[in-house]
Design a protein around this motif. Structure first.
Motif, PDB file in Angstrom:
ATOM      1  N   SER A 182      -4.006   6.480   8.377  1.00  0.00           N
ATOM      2  CA  SER A 182      -3.105   6.063   9.456  1.00  0.00           C
ATOM      3  C   SER A 182      -3.877   5.803  10.745  1.00  0.00           C
ATOM      4  O   SER A 182      -3.637   4.814  11.437  1.00  0.00           O
ATOM      5  CB  SER A 182      -2.042   7.138   9.718  1.00  0.00           C
ATOM      6  OG  SER A 182      -0.980   7.007   8.798  1.00  0.00           O
ATOM      7  N   PHE A 218       3.402  -6.548   8.039  1.00  0.00           N
ATOM      8  CA  PHE A 218       4.694  -6.246   8.653  1.00  0.00           C
ATOM      9  C   PHE A 218       5.536  -7.504   8.861  1.00  0.00           C
ATOM     10  O   PHE A 218       6.721  -7.416   9.197  1.00  0.00           O
ATOM     11  CB  PHE A 218       4.504  -5.541  10.013  1.00  0.00           C
ATOM     12  CG  PHE A 218       3.960  -4.130   9.916  1.00  0.00           C
ATOM     13  CD1 PHE A 218       4.064  -3.401   8.731  1.00  0.00           C
ATOM     14  CD2 PHE A 218       3.360  -3.520  11.000  1.00  0.00           C
ATOM     15  CE1 PHE A 218       3.576  -2.096   8.640  1.00  0.00           C
ATOM     16  CE2 PHE A 218       2.867  -2.210  10.923  1.00  0.00           C
ATOM     17  CZ  PHE A 218       2.976  -1.498   9.749  1.00  0.00           C
ATOM     18  N   SER A 223       2.855   4.844   4.745  1.00  0.00           N
ATOM     19  CA  SER A 223       2.255   5.772   5.692  1.00  0.00           C
ATOM     20  C   SER A 223       3.038   7.081   5.705  1.00  0.00           C
ATOM     21  O   SER A 223       4.273   7.088   5.705  1.00  0.00           O
ATOM     22  CB  SER A 223       2.268   5.149   7.083  1.00  0.00           C
ATOM     23  OG  SER A 223       2.084   6.143   8.069  1.00  0.00           O
ATOM     24  N   ARG A 244       0.875  -1.176   0.000  1.00  0.00           N
ATOM     25  CA  ARG A 244       0.000   0.000   0.000  1.00  0.00           C
ATOM     26  C   ARG A 244       0.908   1.221   0.000  1.00  0.00           C
ATOM     27  O   ARG A 244       2.109   1.109   0.255  1.00  0.00           O
ATOM     28  CB  ARG A 244      -0.943   0.016   1.210  1.00  0.00           C
ATOM     29  CG  ARG A 244      -0.246  -0.128   2.548  1.00  0.00           C
ATOM     30  CD  ARG A 244      -1.130   0.166   3.762  1.00  0.00           C
ATOM     31  NE  ARG A 244      -0.273   0.681   4.836  1.00  0.00           N
ATOM     32  CZ  ARG A 244      -0.673   1.360   5.880  1.00  0.00           C
ATOM     33  NH1 ARG A 244      -1.946   1.604   6.054  1.00  0.00           N
ATOM     34  NH2 ARG A 244       0.191   1.804   6.770  1.00  0.00           N
ATOM     35  N   SER A 263      -5.823   2.703  10.467  1.00  0.00           N
ATOM     36  CA  SER A 263      -4.935   1.529  10.403  1.00  0.00           C
ATOM     37  C   SER A 263      -4.429   1.142  11.782  1.00  0.00           C
ATOM     38  O   SER A 263      -4.377  -0.035  12.132  1.00  0.00           O
ATOM     39  CB  SER A 263      -3.710   1.835   9.530  1.00  0.00           C
ATOM     40  OG  SER A 263      -4.087   2.220   8.230  1.00  0.00           O
ATOM     41  N   ALA A 264      -4.013   2.151  12.542  1.00  0.00           N
ATOM     42  CA  ALA A 264      -3.245   1.882  13.753  1.00  0.00           C
ATOM     43  C   ALA A 264      -4.068   1.987  15.020  1.00  0.00           C
ATOM     44  O   ALA A 264      -3.590   1.629  16.095  1.00  0.00           O
ATOM     45  CB  ALA A 264      -2.068   2.861  13.832  1.00  0.00           C
ATOM     46  N   VAL A 290      -2.755  -4.805   7.433  1.00  0.00           N
ATOM     47  CA  VAL A 290      -1.700  -3.831   7.751  1.00  0.00           C
ATOM     48  C   VAL A 290      -0.647  -4.485   8.642  1.00  0.00           C
ATOM     49  O   VAL A 290       0.555  -4.441   8.349  1.00  0.00           O
ATOM     50  CB  VAL A 290      -2.290  -2.586   8.436  1.00  0.00           C
ATOM     51  CG1 VAL A 290      -1.191  -1.702   8.999  1.00  0.00           C
ATOM     52  CG2 VAL A 290      -3.151  -1.804   7.447  1.00  0.00           C
ATOM     53  N   PHE A 291      -1.087  -5.092   9.737  1.00  0.00           N
ATOM     54  CA  PHE A 291      -0.121  -5.632  10.693  1.00  0.00           C
ATOM     55  C   PHE A 291       0.452  -6.962  10.211  1.00  0.00           C
ATOM     56  O   PHE A 291       1.635  -7.236  10.424  1.00  0.00           O
ATOM     57  CB  PHE A 291      -0.753  -5.726  12.090  1.00  0.00           C
ATOM     58  CG  PHE A 291      -0.947  -4.366  12.697  1.00  0.00           C
ATOM     59  CD1 PHE A 291       0.128  -3.697  13.266  1.00  0.00           C
ATOM     60  CD2 PHE A 291      -2.178  -3.721  12.654  1.00  0.00           C
ATOM     61  CE1 PHE A 291      -0.025  -2.415  13.804  1.00  0.00           C
ATOM     62  CE2 PHE A 291      -2.346  -2.439  13.187  1.00  0.00           C
ATOM     63  CZ  PHE A 291      -1.263  -1.794  13.761  1.00  0.00           C
ATOM     64  N   ILE A 347       3.249   9.089   8.121  1.00  0.00           N
ATOM     65  CA  ILE A 347       3.804   9.398   9.443  1.00  0.00           C
ATOM     66  C   ILE A 347       4.723   8.289   9.940  1.00  0.00           C
ATOM     67  O   ILE A 347       5.827   8.548  10.397  1.00  0.00           O
ATOM     68  CB  ILE A 347       2.698   9.758  10.473  1.00  0.00           C
ATOM     69  CG1 ILE A 347       3.320  10.074  11.841  1.00  0.00           C
ATOM     70  CG2 ILE A 347       1.625   8.687  10.571  1.00  0.00           C
ATOM     71  CD1 ILE A 347       2.463  10.918  12.738  1.00  0.00           C
ATOM     72  N   LEU A 348       4.273   7.032   9.804  1.00  0.00           N
ATOM     73  CA  LEU A 348       5.099   5.916  10.297  1.00  0.00           C
ATOM     74  C   LEU A 348       6.318   5.685   9.403  1.00  0.00           C
ATOM     75  O   LEU A 348       7.400   5.388   9.899  1.00  0.00           O
ATOM     76  CB  LEU A 348       4.250   4.626  10.345  1.00  0.00           C
ATOM     77  CG  LEU A 348       5.006   3.353  10.723  1.00  0.00           C
ATOM     78  CD1 LEU A 348       5.446   3.405  12.181  1.00  0.00           C
ATOM     79  CD2 LEU A 348       4.163   2.112  10.462  1.00  0.00           C
TER      80      LEU A 348
END
Ligand code: OVV
Length: 405
Positions: free
Chosen positions: A237, A178, A88, A85, A240-241, A174-175, A90-91
């Motif tokens: 974001s 990772f 992010s 995707r 997502s988080a 999303v997670f 920010i991340l």
């Protein structure tokens, strides 16, 4: 294994932090990793570095000039591979880009807004816990825990009320993204297009309530602090988080209390301990066990030679149990003073931007539980999710008994 320059081979391990065995009980392998002489250990299964002692974890997270976030939030190395995707804003960016977006999220998740949200969160927690007490026996994950963040957080962002289960599928993507690609992940990602489209639609300005955090982000675009399209990705974001993380942390904290009746008795006797209990659970066993950084250049990390563009797995969950930092590290103690040294939200410039929101959710949830519930009885085995991604429970069978006094 990648070819290492220099003479001595690094300390290395064939432990696999993404394997079901490791994830079923990470705390023993965490100990093994902390006890290596070197502050960074090479993981042969994935060709990445791992850092697990408290001081080393803090050193990496404090050194954004050498340990970058632009290489991506997970195992995938964005310097070498294509992300699934859009990264992010920010991340997955470094300064200077990072400060601009970080400042916007800091401002819209202000202490002032949190104070205004508290009463709404309390009403919701009370209602869900009353309903759970009516049932008596329940699977606390789907029947209670998931419903709390899934209600209060998207409401605060300004999402309309609807069936929000797609958010959990998106969060898993999303997670899960990772970690390494597994059959579970490949199967999940068959829905990626429809689920991403569902989420992105809900990040659009016209779908968001005028008084929510989402609208406040768009107001920063009007003010010229960010672009309109950046506002959309910053809402993404949050979506997502902001949901799975707190669901999993609240679920694990609830299990801690069920498994430590003497700690539950302390909290029940003094609901004011709720914030401290959740803080301790965020150290002891919570949703975010690991973060990634990527080296921007060749790095001498406390004597260990890391090469440019290598991934570093930062085990904040292991740092939270480091006996060099915490007295009686493996003891769950709701009166422990954790906050000043908390590592469960990360550290440094990328530390969780909504951590005060997470703490508010945890505090409100466990204070309501402490006011209303006498006994928490585990009536079956809790089930951990063992796929890569956040740590959390899929099932927590409980009997809850109402306080009579
Ligand atoms: C901390 C975190 C986790 C997952 C997603 C994001 C951030 C994001 O910014 O999209």
């Amino acid at each position: 294994m990648a070819v290492m320059r220099g003479a001595a081979p690094p300390d290395s391990s064939d432990l696999d932090p993404f394997s079901p065995e490791f994830r079923a009980n990470p705390f023993e392998p965490y100990r093994q990793l902390r006890e290596f002489a070197a502050p960074a250990v090479w993981l042969t299964k994935h060709s990445i570095w791992v850092v697990s002692r408290y001081d080393a974890v803090r050193a990496v997270l404090g050194d954004w000039k050498r340990f970058s976030n632009a290489g991506g939030g997970g195992l995938t190395n964005y310097f070498l591979e294509k992300p699934w995707r859009r990264p992010s804003l920010i991340l997955e960016v470094d300064p200077p880009e990072h400060q601009r977006t970080r400042r916007v999220l800091m401002q819209v998740i202000s202490a002032d807004r949190l104070q205004r949200l508290r009463a709404t969160f309390e009403v919701q927690a009370d209602a869900l816990i009353d309903e759970a007490l009516e049932r008596g026996t329940l699977d606390a994950i789907p029947d209670l825990v998931q419903r709390f963040p899934l209600t209060v957080f998207p409401d605060a962002v300004g999402m309309r009320r609807e069936d929000r289960s797609t958010m959990l599928t998106y969060g898993a993507m999303v997670f899960g993204g990772f970690g390494p690609v597994t059959p579970w992940y490949q199967d999940l990602m068959k829905q990626a297009d429809t689920v991403s489209a569902w989420i992105m639609e809900r990040c659009q300005r016209q779908t968001l309530a005028a008084d929510g955090i989402g609208a406040a982000i768009y107001a920063h675009a009007d003010a010229g602090d960010i672009e309109q399209g950046e506002a959309t990705l910053l809402v993404r974001s949050l979506l997502s988080a902001g949901v799975d993380t707190t669901i999993d942390s609240i679920g694990l904290c609830l299990r801690c209390l069920a498994e430590h009746p003497e700690q539950w008795a302390l909290l029940r006797a003094d609901p004011q301990l709720a914030r401290s209990a959740f803080e301790e659970a965020t150290r002891f066993d919570s949703s975010s066990q690991s973060l990634f950084r990527t080296t921007l250049e060749d790095v001498d990390f406390q004597g260990v030679p890391l090469q440019k563009h290598q991934k570093v797995l930062v085990l904040i969950g292991a740092a939270g149990r480091d006996p060099a930092k915490w007295a009686d590290a493996d003891r769950f103690d709701v009166t422990r003073r954790v906050t000043a040294s908390q590592i469960g939200y990360g550290a440094g410039i990328h530390s969780c931007v909504a951590q005060m929101m997470a703490r508010l959710e945890g505090e409100v949830f466990f204070a309501s539980l402490a006011r209303k519930v006498q006994d928490i009885e585990l009536i079956g085995p809790a089930q951990l999710r063992l796929q890569p991604g956040l740590r959390g429970l899929s099932s927590l069978p409980l009997r809850l008994i109402r306080k009579t006094s």
